[in-house]
Design a protein around this motif. Sequence first.
Motif, PDB file in Angstrom:
ATOM      1  N   LEU A 106      83.639   8.845  -0.908  1.00 55.86           N
ATOM      2  CA  LEU A 106      84.093   7.776  -0.030  1.00 55.86           C
ATOM      3  C   LEU A 106      85.537   7.419  -0.345  1.00 55.86           C
ATOM      4  O   LEU A 106      86.019   7.658  -1.455  1.00 55.86           O
ATOM      5  CB  LEU A 106      83.255   6.512  -0.241  1.00 55.86           C
ATOM      6  N   ASP A 107      86.207   6.811   0.616  1.00 54.21           N
ATOM      7  CA  ASP A 107      87.444   6.086   0.326  1.00 54.21           C
ATOM      8  C   ASP A 107      87.038   4.623   0.223  1.00 54.21           C
ATOM      9  O   ASP A 107      87.272   3.820   1.114  1.00 54.21           O
ATOM     10  CB  ASP A 107      88.473   6.309   1.437  1.00 54.21           C
ATOM     11  N   SER A 108      86.365   4.301  -0.873  1.00 52.77           N
ATOM     12  CA  SER A 108      85.733   2.989  -1.042  1.00 52.77           C
ATOM     13  C   SER A 108      86.780   1.921  -1.363  1.00 52.77           C
ATOM     14  O   SER A 108      87.558   2.076  -2.291  1.00 52.77           O
ATOM     15  CB  SER A 108      84.665   3.058  -2.123  1.00 52.77           C
ATOM     16  N   GLU A 109      86.766   0.838  -0.587  1.00 57.75           N
ATOM     17  CA  GLU A 109      87.846  -0.148  -0.678  1.00 57.75           C
ATOM     18  C   GLU A 109      87.377  -1.581  -0.903  1.00 57.75           C
ATOM     19  O   GLU A 109      88.043  -2.346  -1.575  1.00 57.75           O
ATOM     20  CB  GLU A 109      88.692  -0.110   0.600  1.00 57.75           C
ATOM     21  N   GLY A 110      86.260  -1.992  -0.305  1.00 59.71           N
ATOM     22  CA  GLY A 110      85.806  -3.376  -0.411  1.00 59.71           C
ATOM     23  C   GLY A 110      84.444  -3.450  -1.071  1.00 59.71           C
ATOM     24  O   GLY A 110      83.619  -2.537  -0.944  1.00 59.71           O
ATOM     25  N   LEU A 111      84.177  -4.559  -1.773  1.00 60.19           N
ATOM     26  CA  LEU A 111      82.948  -4.678  -2.549  1.00 60.19           C
ATOM     27  C   LEU A 111      82.415  -6.109  -2.504  1.00 60.19           C
ATOM     28  O   LEU A 111      83.158  -7.070  -2.709  1.00 60.19           O
ATOM     29  CB  LEU A 111      83.215  -4.292  -4.009  1.00 60.19           C
ATOM     30  N   VAL A 112      81.123  -6.224  -2.237  1.00 53.83           N
ATOM     31  CA  VAL A 112      80.393  -7.486  -2.349  1.00 53.83           C
ATOM     32  C   VAL A 112      79.114  -7.212  -3.127  1.00 53.83           C
ATOM     33  O   VAL A 112      78.410  -6.240  -2.839  1.00 53.83           O
ATOM     34  CB  VAL A 112      80.043  -8.067  -0.960  1.00 53.83           C
ATOM     35  N   VAL A 113      78.808  -8.049  -4.116  1.00 56.75           N
ATOM     36  CA  VAL A 113      77.499  -8.006  -4.764  1.00 56.75           C
ATOM     37  C   VAL A 113      76.629  -9.033  -4.063  1.00 56.75           C
ATOM     38  O   VAL A 113      76.921 -10.234  -4.099  1.00 56.75           O
ATOM     39  CB  VAL A 113      77.602  -8.290  -6.267  1.00 56.75           C
ATOM     40  N   ASP A 114      75.580  -8.573  -3.387  1.00 56.23           N
ATOM     41  CA  ASP A 114      74.725  -9.465  -2.618  1.00 56.23           C
ATOM     42  C   ASP A 114      73.802 -10.247  -3.545  1.00 56.23           C
ATOM     43  O   ASP A 114      73.700  -9.972  -4.745  1.00 56.23           O
ATOM     44  CB  ASP A 114      73.930  -8.656  -1.591  1.00 56.23           C
ATOM     45  N   VAL A 121      79.508  -1.972   0.201  1.00 56.07           N
ATOM     46  CA  VAL A 121      80.753  -1.252  -0.058  1.00 56.07           C
ATOM     47  C   VAL A 121      81.343  -0.790   1.266  1.00 56.07           C
ATOM     48  O   VAL A 121      80.669  -0.135   2.066  1.00 56.07           O
ATOM     49  CB  VAL A 121      80.508  -0.030  -0.973  1.00 56.07           C
ATOM     50  N   SER A 122      82.607  -1.136   1.494  1.00 53.23           N
ATOM     51  CA  SER A 122      83.296  -0.644   2.688  1.00 53.23           C
ATOM     52  C   SER A 122      84.097   0.605   2.335  1.00 53.23           C
ATOM     53  O   SER A 122      84.593   0.748   1.225  1.00 53.23           O
ATOM     54  CB  SER A 122      84.226  -1.720   3.275  1.00 53.23           C
ATOM     55  N   SER A 123      84.174   1.509   3.310  1.00 53.38           N
ATOM     56  CA  SER A 123      84.950   2.734   3.156  1.00 53.38           C
ATOM     57  C   SER A 123      85.903   2.851   4.330  1.00 53.38           C
ATOM     58  O   SER A 123      85.542   2.550   5.472  1.00 53.38           O
ATOM     59  CB  SER A 123      84.030   3.954   3.114  1.00 53.38           C
ATOM     60  N   GLU A 124      87.125   3.312   4.044  1.00 56.07           N
ATOM     61  CA  GLU A 124      88.118   3.489   5.103  1.00 56.07           C
ATOM     62  C   GLU A 124      87.908   4.759   5.916  1.00 56.07           C
ATOM     63  O   GLU A 124      88.534   4.943   6.951  1.00 56.07           O
ATOM     64  CB  GLU A 124      89.522   3.550   4.489  1.00 56.07           C
ATOM     65  N   THR A 125      87.026   5.618   5.459  1.00 58.06           N
ATOM     66  CA  THR A 125      86.929   6.949   6.050  1.00 58.06           C
ATOM     67  C   THR A 125      86.556   6.921   7.526  1.00 58.06           C
ATOM     68  O   THR A 125      87.161   7.596   8.345  1.00 58.06           O
ATOM     69  CB  THR A 125      85.907   7.793   5.280  1.00 58.06           C
ATOM     70  N   GLU A 126      85.555   6.105   7.888  1.00 58.02           N
ATOM     71  CA  GLU A 126      85.034   6.147   9.268  1.00 58.02           C
ATOM     72  C   GLU A 126      85.536   5.041  10.200  1.00 58.02           C
ATOM     73  O   GLU A 126      85.740   5.358  11.385  1.00 58.02           O
ATOM     74  CB  GLU A 126      83.497   6.128   9.228  1.00 58.02           C
TER      75      GLU A 126
END
Length: 348
Positions: A106-114, A121-126
Amino acid sequence: MRLRTLLTTVTAGLAAASCLTAAGPANADPAVTRACSPTVSLDRFSDALDKTTYDGTFVGNLSALAVDSDGGLAALSDRSSLFTLDPRTLSPTSVVPLADETGAALDSEGLVVDRDGTRLVSSETEPSVRRYSRDGRILDRLPVPDALKVTPAGRATANQTFEGLTLLPGGRTLLASMEYAISGDSTGIVRWQTWERRGGHSGSSGSFALGAQYAYRTDTGLGVPEVAAIPDGRLLVLERGFTAGVGNTVRLYLADPRHATDTRAVDSLTGQDDGVRLVRKTLLADIVNCPSLGATAKQPQPNPLLDNIEGMAVTGRTHGGLRVLLVSDDNQNAVQTTRLYFLRVRTP
């Protein structure tokens, strides 16, 4: 763990870390100013993670931070690694690899622990937002509006999509920030997408459905690498840019989306007087004005403290304000630094 107890634990740990791992001089002299602005001050910085490895994994490329449900600190690498850091020493204690449904990075960029400990986890790829278990298994994938998908599927540009991710107070609304404008919108106007939680109960996550969308105007030439909700429902927003031979620009804003227009049905955002109320923002600090506290830079910077700051988390409360932790993404580049910044922020 109850929220108040969790924040107290993390605050104590990170306060200790700011004393244990600061780079450069101790700066114990009370005459040394730590003010970045009337509302923001810099306690310490730490380069302890710079160019290190853990369990064979490079500890860098850090794009997001989050307070974990057990009091630890989660740090996300955009190279598909999710680290857990000891809040007292900042040392990694575990690393989990992440991947998409096909096993690709992934191009993983954002993170939240629920609230149940799972990771969003957000990814910029899509782009995408996926839910992962603690051990890195994909549990769910959230819907994304067609317009926000990368061309040719949508109107977004590759590597300019979901950067920031945060859960608003109450845990019902998730918000992701686009880094830059999509095609058809004016340069500098970025869209923020929300999702509303459906179902779920205490201790469980439920699912998320598409919610309102908002528009936010950045300063000229800057994008949005991170957003972080604060207890009153407003957001801390990082704006960032880079100029070769000059260095980074990083500004911290306070933003209020509560009276902004829902732009889901607005095809083109011009920023003109078209009846669309943009998210209101207030400058809290330009990080260039923070004291350097002995920091050094490996490339030209207007302040040697600066680097490619990309991640942010609210880690607790302090007298009259919040404790905020920032991290820079070194892009695994020899002339950049993985640096943690310990801020105190008062929100007017």
